[in-house]
Scaffold this motif. Structure first.
Motif, PDB file in Angstrom:
ATOM      1  N   VAL A 307      -1.919  12.207 -29.516  1.00 32.51           N
ATOM      2  CA  VAL A 307      -0.493  12.507 -29.643  1.00 32.51           C
ATOM      3  C   VAL A 307       0.000  13.260 -28.414  1.00 32.51           C
ATOM      4  O   VAL A 307       1.108  13.013 -27.899  1.00 32.51           O
ATOM      5  CB  VAL A 307      -0.233  13.321 -30.927  1.00 32.51           C
ATOM      6  CG1 VAL A 307       1.212  13.807 -30.964  1.00 32.51           C
ATOM      7  CG2 VAL A 307      -0.530  12.484 -32.156  1.00 32.51           C
ATOM      8  N   GLY A 308      -0.818  14.173 -27.893  1.00 36.29           N
ATOM      9  CA  GLY A 308      -0.426  14.898 -26.684  1.00 36.29           C
ATOM     10  C   GLY A 308      -0.267  13.978 -25.491  1.00 36.29           C
ATOM     11  O   GLY A 308       0.684  14.111 -24.694  1.00 36.29           O
ATOM     12  N   ALA A 309      -1.198  13.011 -25.343  1.00 39.44           N
ATOM     13  CA  ALA A 309      -1.100  12.064 -24.228  1.00 39.44           C
ATOM     14  C   ALA A 309       0.131  11.186 -24.352  1.00 39.44           C
ATOM     15  O   ALA A 309       0.838  10.915 -23.360  1.00 39.44           O
ATOM     16  CB  ALA A 309      -2.358  11.201 -24.178  1.00 39.44           C
ATOM     17  N   SER A 310       0.453  10.717 -25.568  1.00 38.47           N
ATOM     18  CA  SER A 310       1.630   9.859 -25.750  1.00 38.47           C
ATOM     19  C   SER A 310       2.915  10.633 -25.483  1.00 38.47           C
ATOM     20  O   SER A 310       3.881  10.089 -24.913  1.00 38.47           O
ATOM     21  CB  SER A 310       1.644   9.284 -27.167  1.00 38.47           C
ATOM     22  OG  SER A 310       1.742  10.331 -28.132  1.00 38.47           O
ATOM     23  N   LEU A 315       7.411  11.863 -20.509  1.00 41.07           N
ATOM     24  CA  LEU A 315       8.007  12.604 -19.399  1.00 41.07           C
ATOM     25  C   LEU A 315       8.200  11.735 -18.155  1.00 41.07           C
ATOM     26  O   LEU A 315       8.941  12.121 -17.231  1.00 41.07           O
ATOM     27  CB  LEU A 315       7.119  13.806 -19.048  1.00 41.07           C
ATOM     28  CG  LEU A 315       6.929  14.853 -20.164  1.00 41.07           C
ATOM     29  CD1 LEU A 315       5.975  15.926 -19.684  1.00 41.07           C
ATOM     30  CD2 LEU A 315       8.264  15.451 -20.571  1.00 41.07           C
ATOM     31  N   VAL A 316       7.510  10.568 -18.107  1.00 41.72           N
ATOM     32  CA  VAL A 316       7.614   9.711 -16.917  1.00 41.72           C
ATOM     33  C   VAL A 316       9.042   9.224 -16.694  1.00 41.72           C
ATOM     34  O   VAL A 316       9.591   9.338 -15.565  1.00 41.72           O
ATOM     35  CB  VAL A 316       6.623   8.532 -17.022  1.00 41.72           C
ATOM     36  CG1 VAL A 316       6.828   7.562 -15.865  1.00 41.72           C
ATOM     37  CG2 VAL A 316       5.196   9.058 -17.049  1.00 41.72           C
ATOM     38  N   PRO A 317       9.720   8.643 -17.702  1.00 41.10           N
ATOM     39  CA  PRO A 317      11.109   8.205 -17.464  1.00 41.10           C
ATOM     40  C   PRO A 317      12.027   9.357 -17.074  1.00 41.10           C
ATOM     41  O   PRO A 317      12.903   9.202 -16.225  1.00 41.10           O
ATOM     42  CB  PRO A 317      11.521   7.584 -18.808  1.00 41.10           C
ATOM     43  CG  PRO A 317      10.242   7.219 -19.464  1.00 41.10           C
ATOM     44  CD  PRO A 317       9.259   8.248 -19.043  1.00 41.10           C
ATOM     45  N   LEU A 318      11.817  10.506 -17.695  1.00 37.95           N
ATOM     46  CA  LEU A 318      12.661  11.648 -17.359  1.00 37.95           C
ATOM     47  C   LEU A 318      12.438  12.098 -15.921  1.00 37.95           C
ATOM     48  O   LEU A 318      13.376  12.482 -15.218  1.00 37.95           O
ATOM     49  CB  LEU A 318      12.377  12.803 -18.332  1.00 37.95           C
ATOM     50  CG  LEU A 318      12.726  12.544 -19.809  1.00 37.95           C
ATOM     51  CD1 LEU A 318      12.323  13.730 -20.664  1.00 37.95           C
ATOM     52  CD2 LEU A 318      14.219  12.249 -19.957  1.00 37.95           C
ATOM     53  N   SER A 319      11.184  12.043 -15.492  1.00 37.92           N
ATOM     54  CA  SER A 319      10.888  12.428 -14.106  1.00 37.92           C
ATOM     55  C   SER A 319      11.547  11.475 -13.123  1.00 37.92           C
ATOM     56  O   SER A 319      12.103  11.893 -12.093  1.00 37.92           O
ATOM     57  CB  SER A 319       9.373  12.453 -13.883  1.00 37.92           C
ATOM     58  OG  SER A 319       8.758  13.369 -14.755  1.00 37.92           O
ATOM     59  N   VAL A 336      10.007   1.787 -21.676  1.00 38.16           N
ATOM     60  CA  VAL A 336       9.267   0.846 -22.528  1.00 38.16           C
ATOM     61  C   VAL A 336       7.769   0.916 -22.230  1.00 38.16           C
ATOM     62  O   VAL A 336       6.926   0.897 -23.132  1.00 38.16           O
ATOM     63  CB  VAL A 336       9.804  -0.582 -22.333  1.00 38.16           C
ATOM     64  CG1 VAL A 336       8.936  -1.579 -23.107  1.00 38.16           C
ATOM     65  CG2 VAL A 336      11.253  -0.672 -22.795  1.00 38.16           C
ATOM     66  N   GLY A 337       7.428   1.003 -20.941  1.00 38.05           N
ATOM     67  CA  GLY A 337       6.015   1.057 -20.566  1.00 38.05           C
ATOM     68  C   GLY A 337       5.319   2.292 -21.094  1.00 38.05           C
ATOM     69  O   GLY A 337       4.167   2.225 -21.555  1.00 38.05           O
ATOM     70  N   SER A 338       6.005   3.441 -21.064  1.00 37.87           N
ATOM     71  CA  SER A 338       5.395   4.671 -21.583  1.00 37.87           C
ATOM     72  C   SER A 338       5.175   4.585 -23.093  1.00 37.87           C
ATOM     73  O   SER A 338       4.157   5.062 -23.612  1.00 37.87           O
ATOM     74  CB  SER A 338       6.271   5.879 -21.237  1.00 37.87           C
ATOM     75  OG  SER A 338       7.547   5.771 -21.866  1.00 37.87           O
ATOM     76  N   ASP A 339       6.142   3.946 -23.805  1.00 34.72           N
ATOM     77  CA  ASP A 339       5.969   3.782 -25.259  1.00 34.72           C
ATOM     78  C   ASP A 339       4.767   2.899 -25.574  1.00 34.72           C
ATOM     79  O   ASP A 339       3.947   3.215 -26.451  1.00 34.72           O
ATOM     80  CB  ASP A 339       7.234   3.184 -25.871  1.00 34.72           C
ATOM     81  CG  ASP A 339       8.358   4.195 -25.972  1.00 34.72           C
ATOM     82  OD1 ASP A 339       8.054   5.403 -25.912  1.00 34.72           O
ATOM     83  OD2 ASP A 339       9.534   3.783 -26.086  1.00 34.72           O
TER      84      ASP A 339
END
Length: 382
Positions: A307-310, A315-319, A336-339
């Motif tokens: 859960v921590g990794a997901s 944070l990637v899109p926000l960055s 979408v890729g991060s999900d």
């Protein structure tokens, strides 16, 4: 059925009680009160013990043929002890008649039944005694009581003692012994290594409970507990932390249901214990308990990491949104890729748990075949 004590029946007009030491002490106390016997107090118990010791000394001196002067001195001491016992009982009767404010009664856990006096020359402290009373006849074996030496040896050896009473009097005692499972001590050591504090809750007497506790290596043991008392103990322990309860009998049902994690022994346990528990071990191997604790902790760690990794991937899109200019075209793809990647990580971690093998019960236990001795019965000479 008497909760946590045994059973009561009437057979051919005879009231029969069969159960543990708690039941025997209660029935004996009720019978003594009904017969008008003096209440047991610390003073009467001390006087009865002193008289029994003096009487035994006279018996020994008579049998061994000690000098007459020594025998006469011992008999004088016995008579004095008898007078002191009569005086203590008279005081107890007087206190009982006065009502509240008299000498406090003897606690139930300290009450014993003293054998009646035996004549000099009898073999009250020895003789040819076998499992069902006296071999032959007239060997002088005293009536069976709660403080019998043989029964004490049974309890010290970790055996359970079943008492049989007819019309309020002890008729027999039966030794019920079961071999401690070979993996029990190893299980306690592994649980201690895992940081689990173990406490044994049992309906057996104190001597039996402590003998098993020492043999197995359990940190604490509480004896003489009824099902309701086990339930209250579990509730009290829950205030200090997470509590797991392991049981296999009807008396364990309420405590199993009240614990944070109830673990029932599914093979040798009762249906009630299995229904009340949240976990059922389909094996008699106690080491499975250690595996259950270890796998539960591993599952919790894996869940938290996944859960921590997901969440970190979110944070990637926000960055990209705040760190790079003109990254709007990649924002939807990154989200979408991060999900998807987070979902893959969670599923992969969960599927990896399916490959976990037992750590503590990796090999079959070699203690399935137990050499059990048959019950030994000792009856009163009355």
């Amino acid at each position: 059925l008497l909760e946590g004590e045994g059973l009561l029946a009437v057979v051919d007009g005879v009231t029969v009680h069969v159960g543990n030491e708690r039941l025997a002490r209660r029935v004996l106390a009720e019978t003594a009160k009904a017969n008008g016997e003096p209440p047991r107090t610390p003073a009467t118990e001390a006087a009865a013990t002193a008289y029994a010791e003096a009487r035994a000394a006279v018996t020994y001196a008579t049998r061994e043929g000690l000098p007459a002067r020594m025998l006469k001195a011992l008999q004088k001491k016995e008579n004095a002890a008898r007078e002191a016992l009569d005086a203590a009982r008279a005081d107890a009767r007087a206190d009982q008649a006065r009502g509240p404010g008299g000498t406090p009664p003897m606690p139930l856990s300290a009450q014993t039944t003293s054998p009646p006096p035996s004549p000099p020359g009898s073999t009250a402290d020895g003789g040819d005694e076998c499992g069902v009373g006296c071999c032959g006849g007239g060997c002088g074996v005293p009536p069976l009581d709660l403080s019998s030496e043989l029964v004490a040896r049974w309890q010290q050896a970790g055996c359970s003692v079943l008492w049989v009473l007819f019309d309020g009097e002890i008729a027999a005692a039966c030794q019920l012994s079961d071999e401690v499972r070979g993996e029990a001590a190893a299980t306690m050591r592994e649980l201690e290594a895992l940081g689990v504090d173990a406490t044994m809750l049992t309906g057996d007497c104190e001597a039996t409970a402590q003998a098993v506790r020492v043999q197995v290596g359990i940190g604490d043991a509480v004896a003489g507990m009824k099902p309701s008392e086990k339930l209250e103990r579990i509730r009290a322990l829950r205030k200090k932390g997470v509590v797991g309860m392991v049981g296999d009998g009807v008396n364990d049902g309420p405590a199993l249901a009240a614990a944070d994690v109830g673990i029932a022994m599914g093979v040798s346990g009762t249906a009630m214990a299995s229904a009340a528990a949240g976990v059922v071990l389909m094996s008699n191997d106690l080491r499975r308990i250690c595996d259950a604790v270890w796998v539960a902790r591993l599952t919790t760690r894996t869940l938290r990491a996944a859960v921590g990794a997901s969440l970190a991937l979110k944070l990637v899109p926000l960055s990209l949104m705040f760190a790079l200019t003109g990254a709007e075209g990649y924002l939807i793809a990154a989200a979408v890729g991060s999900d998807v990647l987070g979902l893959v990580i969670v599923l992969a971690a969960a599927m990896n748990l399916l490959r976990v093998q037992p750590r503590y019960a990796a090999e079959p236990c070699a203690n399935y075949v137990s050499a059990l001795e048959g019950p030994t019965v000792v009856t009163s000479s009355v």
